[in-house]
Design a protein around this motif. Structure first.
Motif, mmCIF file in Angstrom:
data_model
loop_
_atom_site.group_PDB
_atom_site.id
_atom_site.type_symbol
_atom_site.label_atom_id
_atom_site.label_comp_id
_atom_site.label_asym_id
_atom_site.label_seq_id
_atom_site.Cartn_x
_atom_site.Cartn_y
_atom_site.Cartn_z
ATOM 1 N N VAL A 175 37.323 29.900 42.328
ATOM 2 C CA VAL A 175 35.948 30.197 42.750
ATOM 3 C C VAL A 175 35.965 31.149 43.953
ATOM 4 C CG1 VAL A 175 33.872 29.190 43.790
ATOM 5 C CG2 VAL A 175 34.937 28.099 41.803
ATOM 6 N N ASP A 176 36.818 30.877 44.918
ATOM 7 C CA ASP A 176 36.941 31.735 46.095
ATOM 8 C C ASP A 176 37.313 33.158 45.682
ATOM 9 O OD1 ASP A 176 37.207 32.298 48.974
ATOM 10 O OD2 ASP A 176 39.364 32.340 48.576
ATOM 11 N N TYR A 177 38.285 33.292 44.798
ATOM 12 C CA TYR A 177 38.698 34.610 44.332
ATOM 13 C C TYR A 177 37.568 35.319 43.591
ATOM 14 C CZ TYR A 177 43.633 33.292 45.181
ATOM 15 O OH TYR A 177 44.824 32.899 45.732
ATOM 16 N N ALA A 178 36.826 34.592 42.766
ATOM 17 C CA ALA A 178 35.718 35.197 42.012
ATOM 18 C C ALA A 178 34.656 35.731 42.962
ATOM 19 C CB ALA A 178 35.113 34.184 41.045
ATOM 20 N N VAL A 179 34.309 34.958 43.969
ATOM 21 C CA VAL A 179 33.284 35.391 44.926
ATOM 22 C C VAL A 179 33.788 36.588 45.726
ATOM 23 C CG1 VAL A 179 31.921 34.723 46.943
ATOM 24 C CG2 VAL A 179 32.154 33.141 45.021
ATOM 25 N N ARG A 180 35.043 36.538 46.161
ATOM 26 C CA ARG A 180 35.595 37.655 46.932
ATOM 27 C C ARG A 180 35.675 38.923 46.097
ATOM 28 N NH1 ARG A 180 40.695 34.690 48.960
ATOM 29 N NH2 ARG A 180 41.468 36.791 49.331
ATOM 30 N N ALA A 181 36.042 38.797 44.828
ATOM 31 C CA ALA A 181 36.077 39.961 43.935
ATOM 32 C C ALA A 181 34.670 40.525 43.757
ATOM 33 C CB ALA A 181 36.676 39.579 42.587
ATOM 34 N N ILE B 83 41.016 45.756 43.805
ATOM 35 C CA ILE B 83 40.363 44.525 44.279
ATOM 36 C C ILE B 83 41.432 43.524 44.727
ATOM 37 C CG2 ILE B 83 38.923 42.555 43.628
ATOM 38 C CD1 ILE B 83 37.637 44.457 41.490
ATOM 39 N N ALA B 84 42.463 43.377 43.909
ATOM 40 C CA ALA B 84 43.540 42.429 44.218
ATOM 41 C C ALA B 84 44.196 42.765 45.554
ATOM 42 C CB ALA B 84 44.573 42.423 43.090
ATOM 43 N N ALA B 85 44.478 44.048 45.776
ATOM 44 C CA ALA B 85 45.110 44.464 47.027
ATOM 45 C C ALA B 85 44.186 44.253 48.224
ATOM 46 C CB ALA B 85 45.532 45.933 46.935
ATOM 47 N N ALA B 86 42.912 44.581 48.056
ATOM 48 C CA ALA B 86 41.952 44.454 49.159
ATOM 49 C C ALA B 86 41.765 43.010 49.586
ATOM 50 C CB ALA B 86 40.608 45.060 48.761
ATOM 51 N N GLN B 87 41.833 42.077 48.624
ATOM 52 C CA GLN B 87 41.549 40.680 48.923
ATOM 53 C C GLN B 87 42.778 39.769 48.874
ATOM 54 O OE1 GLN B 87 38.775 39.203 50.072
ATOM 55 N NE2 GLN B 87 38.032 41.292 50.329
ATOM 56 N N GLY B 88 43.943 40.314 48.583
ATOM 57 C CA GLY B 88 45.149 39.491 48.536
ATOM 58 C C GLY B 88 45.101 38.465 47.408
ATOM 59 N N ILE B 89 44.585 38.883 46.257
ATOM 60 C CA ILE B 89 44.460 38.002 45.093
ATOM 61 C C ILE B 89 45.522 38.415 44.075
ATOM 62 C CG2 ILE B 89 42.944 37.267 43.202
ATOM 63 C CD1 ILE B 89 40.545 38.064 45.003
ATOM 64 N N PRO B 90 46.265 37.464 43.508
ATOM 65 C CA PRO B 90 47.230 37.830 42.473
ATOM 66 C C PRO B 90 46.537 38.566 41.322
ATOM 67 C CG PRO B 90 47.528 35.539 43.144
ATOM 68 C CD PRO B 90 46.259 36.033 43.787
ATOM 69 N N SER B 91 47.049 39.741 40.969
ATOM 70 C CA SER B 91 46.400 40.616 39.996
ATOM 71 C C SER B 91 46.203 39.962 38.627
ATOM 72 C CB SER B 91 47.202 41.907 39.858
ATOM 73 O OG SER B 91 46.510 42.819 39.056
ATOM 74 N N ARG B 92 47.201 39.260 38.144
ATOM 75 C CA ARG B 92 47.076 38.639 36.815
ATOM 76 C C ARG B 92 46.000 37.553 36.815
ATOM 77 N NH1 ARG B 92 52.640 37.779 33.716
ATOM 78 N NH2 ARG B 92 51.121 36.708 32.423
ATOM 79 N N PHE B 93 45.913 36.808 37.902
ATOM 80 C CA PHE B 93 44.886 35.775 38.057
ATOM 81 C C PHE B 93 43.513 36.454 38.110
ATOM 82 C CE2 PHE B 93 43.692 31.882 40.859
ATOM 83 C CZ PHE B 93 43.339 31.152 39.744
ATOM 84 N N LEU B 94 43.429 37.552 38.852
ATOM 85 C CA LEU B 94 42.175 38.272 39.006
ATOM 86 C C LEU B 94 41.697 38.855 37.678
ATOM 87 C CD1 LEU B 94 39.902 39.288 40.803
ATOM 88 C CD2 LEU B 94 41.344 41.255 41.378
ATOM 89 N N GLN B 95 42.608 39.334 36.849
ATOM 90 C CA GLN B 95 42.216 39.863 35.534
ATOM 91 C C GLN B 95 41.468 38.807 34.729
ATOM 92 O OE1 GLN B 95 45.951 41.203 33.901
ATOM 93 N NE2 GLN B 95 45.609 43.303 34.588
ATOM 94 N N SER B 96 41.955 37.584 34.768
ATOM 95 C CA SER B 96 41.298 36.479 34.055
ATOM 96 C C SER B 96 39.908 36.215 34.634
ATOM 97 C CB SER B 96 42.174 35.233 34.145
ATOM 98 O OG SER B 96 41.504 34.116 33.625
ATOM 99 N N ILE B 97 39.802 36.218 35.947
ATOM 100 C CA ILE B 97 38.518 35.978 36.618
ATOM 101 C C ILE B 97 37.527 37.093 36.292
ATOM 102 C CG2 ILE B 97 37.405 35.917 38.897
ATOM 103 C CD1 ILE B 97 40.013 34.425 39.858
ATOM 104 N N LEU B 98 37.983 38.330 36.339
ATOM 105 C CA LEU B 98 37.100 39.454 36.003
ATOM 106 C C LEU B 98 36.643 39.360 34.555
ATOM 107 C CD1 LEU B 98 38.915 42.308 37.953
ATOM 108 C CD2 LEU B 98 36.640 41.364 38.452
ATOM 109 N N GLY B 99 37.520 38.870 33.685
ATOM 110 C CA GLY B 99 37.128 38.630 32.293
ATOM 111 C C GLY B 99 36.023 37.597 32.201
ATOM 112 N N ASP B 100 36.129 36.532 32.997
ATOM 113 C CA ASP B 100 35.077 35.505 33.029
ATOM 114 C C ASP B 100 33.760 36.087 33.527
ATOM 115 O OD1 ASP B 100 36.979 33.621 32.238
ATOM 116 O OD2 ASP B 100 37.199 32.754 34.252
ATOM 117 N N LEU B 101 33.819 36.889 34.577
ATOM 118 C CA LEU B 101 32.609 37.499 35.137
ATOM 119 C C LEU B 101 31.999 38.499 34.156
ATOM 120 C CD1 LEU B 101 33.777 38.057 38.835
ATOM 121 C CD2 LEU B 101 32.217 36.281 37.985
#
Length: 165
Positions: A11-17, A34-52
């Motif tokens: 949830v934190d990563y989704a809001v930060r993205a 986005i991953a670099a700017a927020q320190g979010i693992p890129s593979r995890f972020l791809q899944s979150i962006l897919g959800d969004l």
């Protein structure tokens, strides 16, 4: 449910993205940026962006001008809306919505307490938009809560536990 407000990493990563995308709006950002700017693992972020994207809060475009962008103006996207994509209900009791919980005997009024607590949580998260966060200006009623000294202390703080008794 309500003793500790738990914000999962997802949830934190989704809001930060979403905040990063709001800051770039109406432009697009790559997942890696986005991953670099927020320190979010890129593979995890791809899944979150897919959800969004599935929730129609984010769109994507391939190519040189490609990347992810918000599907709506940042002022129209509340923090609660982004959170719900990743966690469903904002508050629950044993996996149920507070209004669906049933107690017996002297605990009957407790269900109303859970409903009221959820509403208080909702009043903050529904009022604050991505645009508010990007601007660094919270709505007045939320800013008033932040200004409270006790808002910055957890009840587990041993230095302050005596004054709460």
């Amino acid at each position: 449910m309500m003793g500790t407000v738990r914000i999962t990493a997802r949830v934190d990563y989704a809001v930060r993205a979403a905040v990063e995308l709001a800051a770039a709006a109406p432009g697009a950002l790559t997942c890696d940026r986005i991953a670099a700017a927020q320190g979010i693992p890129s593979r995890f972020l791809q899944s979150i962006l897919g959800d969004l994207q599935h929730a129609r809060l984010v769109t994507s475009q391939r190519g040189r001008e490609g990347g992810y962008r918000l599907a709506l103006p940042p002022a129209e996207v509340s923090i609660a809306r982004v959170m719900r994509v990743e966690q469903g209900f904002l508050a629950e009791v044993h996996g149920q919505r507070p209004e669906d919980v049933e107690y017996s005997g002297t605990a009957v009024p407790l269900a109303s307490v859970w409903v009221a607590a959820r509403e208080a949580y909702r009043r903050v998260l529904e009022r604050v938009t991505l645009a508010d966060v990007v601007a660094g200006e919270l709505p007045p009623e939320v800013a008033d809560l932040v200004a409270l000294e006790e808002a910055w202390r957890s009840f587990g703080d041993t230095a302050n536990s005596a004054e709460r008794r």
